[in-house]
Write a protein that holds these residues in place. Structure first.
Motif, mmCIF file in Angstrom:
data_model
loop_
_atom_site.group_PDB
_atom_site.id
_atom_site.type_symbol
_atom_site.label_atom_id
_atom_site.label_comp_id
_atom_site.label_asym_id
_atom_site.label_seq_id
_atom_site.Cartn_x
_atom_site.Cartn_y
_atom_site.Cartn_z
ATOM 1 N N ALA A 16 42.730 36.243 28.113
ATOM 2 C CA ALA A 16 44.273 36.745 27.588
ATOM 3 C C ALA A 16 44.879 35.475 26.540
ATOM 4 O O ALA A 16 45.388 35.767 25.587
ATOM 5 N N LEU A 17 44.822 34.284 27.198
ATOM 6 C CA LEU A 17 45.096 32.443 26.552
ATOM 7 C C LEU A 17 43.783 32.291 26.102
ATOM 8 O O LEU A 17 43.382 31.225 27.685
ATOM 9 N N PRO A 18 43.239 32.731 25.170
ATOM 10 C CA PRO A 18 41.394 32.097 25.016
ATOM 11 C C PRO A 18 42.255 30.727 24.596
ATOM 12 O O PRO A 18 42.024 30.030 23.482
ATOM 13 N N ILE A 19 41.943 29.434 25.297
ATOM 14 C CA ILE A 19 42.056 27.953 25.378
ATOM 15 C C ILE A 19 41.444 27.920 26.567
ATOM 16 O O ILE A 19 40.984 27.721 27.338
ATOM 17 N N THR A 20 40.148 26.548 25.494
ATOM 18 C CA THR A 20 39.208 26.123 26.218
ATOM 19 C C THR A 20 39.102 25.293 25.172
ATOM 20 O O THR A 20 39.097 24.810 24.138
ATOM 21 N N ILE A 21 38.816 23.448 26.306
ATOM 22 C CA ILE A 21 38.188 23.087 25.408
ATOM 23 C C ILE A 21 37.013 21.753 25.540
ATOM 24 O O ILE A 21 36.068 20.953 25.331
ATOM 25 N N GLY A 22 36.428 23.423 25.975
ATOM 26 C CA GLY A 22 34.419 23.398 25.420
ATOM 27 C C GLY A 22 34.548 23.177 24.037
ATOM 28 O O GLY A 22 34.325 23.549 23.841
ATOM 29 N N ALA A 23 33.105 22.694 24.128
ATOM 30 C CA ALA A 23 32.248 22.433 23.084
ATOM 31 C C ALA A 23 31.291 24.007 22.611
ATOM 32 O O ALA A 23 30.976 24.144 21.406
ATOM 33 N N GLN A 24 31.559 24.333 23.717
ATOM 34 C CA GLN A 24 31.068 25.843 23.137
ATOM 35 C C GLN A 24 31.308 26.983 22.871
ATOM 36 O O GLN A 24 31.858 27.546 22.480
#
Length: 588
Positions: free
Chosen positions: A246-254
């Motif tokens: 729902a909140l697509p926040i990611t700090i991963g390189a993938q």
């Protein structure tokens, strides 16, 4: 103002689709059969490579001369300290201009490709050179990649294999995605695998576009890590899946890789946490390296996997397809739209102006949109420390004095927008309590249209607005006295889904809620959040505030106004008795 009978009827498709979704559950795909690799990963050699590269290139900040020299040596030096003479049909260096956490830089990406003996889709292993950290442990992923290249020198893979040495962290992954072969079926990003204090999650599958890595790819990597690490490596919980979709926040390189449509996972000792300046754990490097070798061996000999990220929900032994979630949320949205049309029709029959109240509801969204546009202006004008092409937290890009000034200026503009809004409403004689029927109708119209646009993009995000909107629909269309306490309760309940999702995001990213504002400002300034996304976010926030403004006021949602009588008899008509024919009239 709303017929509850009609509301119950509009919920029938939702109930039917909910039953269909329940019957559409299917077993979770198992991990691919574990295959013992023909060789063993040499942790000692990987450690020697790591230390040698760290000593030779102590300064490796993205785009620096040291980083460029390291990229050149990786492409030209034979194994075990490079990718040359390792059986690759092509080893090349590609330069790309990328916005990183240190500003715009020209980054060099080393790409080594090797054709497979079969015709299957390819596998990619990606490692960052860790220049922003400057420690030897930051080169553990690169050393692992080189050791795997040495092992594959003596093997004949069936699938095409691509090894990538990148620089710049997640910000560079958008450029890397365009350099991978078009038929790449699985990409594994090797993250910080040398942290002895890491406790997972070991597999990070999230996308910046609201998707997740395919279940079978996740389970296969998890099974290999479980065998190599001798630790529990489970899949993500259902609640986390729903919140992060729902909140697509990611700090991963993938994340940028999956946003480009490439199934990808990040393998790390401590999830998405920013790597620290810790000492390298050689035995752990060996365990992760052995797991990567096992994964590539299993994927190389497997049948076709899912070819794109998915929105399926996995829980227990079952999987709920993304199409079923979209259908169920869509049915709730249709119910909301049908009831909104009924409320609009009733408002028109009462000759209540709705258009001007739509402007009143939109005025709640204006401050958010203006603050976002100002953040984009700051980024375009170079008034921020950097505008990375990926989502970052203060741990990756610290809030410097320049950043504090930017946050304060955005905050002041936000406050000024609310002051101007109040002045405009006063001049337009709309200060005070909103007209119940017109304002409720306007809120439902704006909320329904916003939810429909969100649903087209991401049904999980739309659910954060659709579910509260149903509560607003019932609470605001009851023509009876509503105490403020009940309104406050409705506001709190409607905020629960959004607050729970936001709290979980802060928890997994290890940031405070206020620190997340820095991430949002950089997302807008760097273009990670598009103008359309900013508009939808502003409309959603405005809908919540408008609903709160109405629910927290004492009074009914609308007076019990009866329809105006438009058909009358003669003005002198005083009832049946005035025309005779009744007993009382005859006596007169």
């Amino acid at each position: 103002m709303l017929a509850l009978r009609l509301y119950r009827v509009t919920l029938l498709p939702f109930a039917a689709l909910l039953i269909v979704a329940a019957f559409s559950l299917h077993p979770r795909p198992a991990s691919l059969a574990n295959t013992t690799p023909p060789q063993t990963f040499n942790a000692s050699q990987a450690a020697r490579t790591m230390n040698a590269l760290a000593a030779a290139y102590p300064e490796r900040s993205p785009g620096s001369a040291g980083d460029d020299a390291l990229a050149a040596d990786l492409a030209k030096t034979p194994a075990p300290y490079g990718l040359a003479d390792a059986g690759f049909t092509s080893v090349r260096i590609v330069s790309s201009s990328v916005e990183t956490t240190t500003g715009e830089a020209t980054l060099r990406t080393v790409i080594a490709t090797r054709a497979g003996t079969g015709a299957g889709a390819g596998i990619a292993l990606i490692a960052d050179r860790g220049g922003s950290q400057g420690s030897a442990a930051a080169l553990a992923a690169t050393a692992t990649l080189l050791e795997l290249a040495s092992i594959y020198k003596d093997l004949l893979p069936e699938r095409p294999l691509t090894l990538v040495s990148a620089s710049g962290g997640p910000s560079a992954m958008g450029a890397v995605a365009g350099l991978l072969p078009a038929d790449t079926e699985a990409a594994i990003v090797v993250g910080d695998i040398a942290d002895p204090s890491g406790h997972g999650p070991y597999v990070v599958p999230w996308s910046t576009s609201g998707a997740i890595a395919p279940i079978q790819l996740r389970r296969t990597v998890e099974a290999a890590l479980h065998s190599a690490l001798s630790r529990p490596v489970g899949d993500v919980a259902l609640t986390e899946q729903m919140a992060r979709l729902a909140l697509p926040i990611t700090i991963g390189a993938q994340g940028p890789l999956e946003a480009a449509g490439i199934p990808a996972v990040l393998v790390s000792a401590d999830g998405e946490s920013e790597p620290g300046r810790h000492a390298a754990d050689v035995s752990q490097i060996g365990d992760f390296g052995q797991a990567m070798l096992a994964v590539t061996t299993v994927l190389d000999g497997s049948a076709a996997l899912a070819s794109a990220p998915t929105r399926d929900l996995a829980f227990g032994t079952q999987v709920l397809g993304g199409w079923a979630v979209r259908a169920v949320i869509g049915a709730l949205l249709l119910s909301l739209a049908a009831c909104t049309l009924d409320v609009l029709a009733r408002a028109r029959r009462r000759k209540i102006a709705v258009g001007r109240w739509i402007g009143w509801v939109l005025s709640f969204a204006a401050p958010f949109a203006l603050a976002g546009l100002f953040a984009a202006f700051l980024g375009a004008g170079g008034l921020l420390p950097a505008t990375p092409a990926a989502e970052v937290t203060p741990a990756q890009l610290a809030v410097s004095a320049e950043g504090v000034a930017a946050l304060v200026s955005v905050g002041l503009l936000f406050v000024l927008a609310w002051v101007l809004r109040a002045a405009a409403l006063t001049r337009g004689r709309r200060r005070g309590a909103p007209e119940p029927v017109g304002a409720t109708t306007a809120l439902l119209i704006v909320g329904t249209l916003s939810a429909a646009l969100l649903w087209l993009v991401n049904p999980y995000t739309a659910a954060l607005l659709v579910v509260p909107a149903h509560l607003w629909l019932v609470a605001l269309t009851r023509e009876r006295e509503r105490p403020p306490a009940l309104g406050a309760f409705c506001v709190a309940v409607s905020l629960v889904p959004l607050a729970a999702a936001g709290g979980l995001i802060c928890s997994v990213l290890h940031v405070e809620p206020f620190a997340l504002l820095w991430t949002l400002v950089l997302m807008v300034a760097g273009g990670t959040l598009s103008p359309a996304g900013l508009l939808l976010a502003s409309l959603t926030a405005g809908s919540f505030l408008a609903a709160a403004a109405m629910l927290l006021r004492r009074g009914a949602s609308g007076p019990d106004q009866r329809a105006e009588i438009t058909v009358r008899g003669p003005l002198s008509y005083a009832g049946p008795g005035s025309l005779g024919g009744t007993e009382s009239a005859l006596h007169r």
